[in-house]
Motif scaffolding. Sequence first.
Motif, mmCIF file in Angstrom:
data_model
loop_
_atom_site.group_PDB
_atom_site.id
_atom_site.type_symbol
_atom_site.label_atom_id
_atom_site.label_comp_id
_atom_site.label_asym_id
_atom_site.label_seq_id
_atom_site.Cartn_x
_atom_site.Cartn_y
_atom_site.Cartn_z
ATOM 1 N N GLY A 94 0.782 -1.224 0.000
ATOM 2 C CA GLY A 94 0.000 0.000 0.000
ATOM 3 C C GLY A 94 0.820 1.284 0.000
ATOM 4 O O GLY A 94 0.270 2.369 -0.131
ATOM 5 N N ARG A 95 2.144 1.174 0.144
ATOM 6 C CA ARG A 95 3.009 2.349 0.128
ATOM 7 C C ARG A 95 3.123 2.901 -1.292
ATOM 8 O O ARG A 95 3.172 2.142 -2.262
ATOM 9 N N ILE A 96 3.171 4.223 -1.427
ATOM 10 C CA ILE A 96 3.341 4.865 -2.731
ATOM 11 C C ILE A 96 4.838 5.036 -2.995
ATOM 12 O O ILE A 96 5.556 5.611 -2.175
ATOM 13 N N CYS A 97 5.300 4.558 -4.129
ATOM 14 C CA CYS A 97 6.716 4.663 -4.488
ATOM 15 C C CYS A 97 7.059 6.128 -4.782
ATOM 16 O O CYS A 97 6.249 6.870 -5.330
ATOM 17 N N ALA A 98 8.272 6.497 -4.441
ATOM 18 C CA ALA A 98 8.727 7.883 -4.602
ATOM 19 C C ALA A 98 9.039 8.197 -6.070
ATOM 20 O O ALA A 98 9.267 7.308 -6.890
ATOM 21 N N GLU A 99 9.071 9.484 -6.358
ATOM 22 C CA GLU A 99 9.494 9.960 -7.674
ATOM 23 C C GLU A 99 10.889 9.432 -7.952
ATOM 24 O O GLU A 99 11.746 9.429 -7.085
ATOM 25 N N GLY A 100 11.136 8.951 -9.136
ATOM 26 C CA GLY A 100 12.440 8.433 -9.521
ATOM 27 C C GLY A 100 12.658 6.971 -9.170
ATOM 28 O O GLY A 100 13.729 6.431 -9.406
#
Length: 106
Positions: A94-100
């Motif tokens: 459920g965690r949102i992956c970071a930019e990049g």
Amino acid sequence: LSETRLEGADFSGKNLAGFIFTNADLEGANFQGADLTGANFEHADLEKTKFHGANLSNANFYHADLDEANLKGANIKGANFKNAELEYTTWTNGRICAEGSIGSCW
């Protein structure tokens, strides 16, 4: 199904184990609850695609674009995400992956 354009297609709950989707445009497709064991998505466009609860074990996502895709609750055991784009992807927990994020969820 390699090199096909199937944006927004609904494959939810389907058995697509071993299917080849290389270079396919599947942006916004729905694979929720589908069996994609060993499927090949190499170089596929999978932006905003829903894989919620899907079986992605041993699937190949090498160099695929998974930006903003949803993998929450998916089985990714043995899946290959090498060089896959994962910006703002919802990861299995459920965690949102970071930019990049490339190759793994940061």
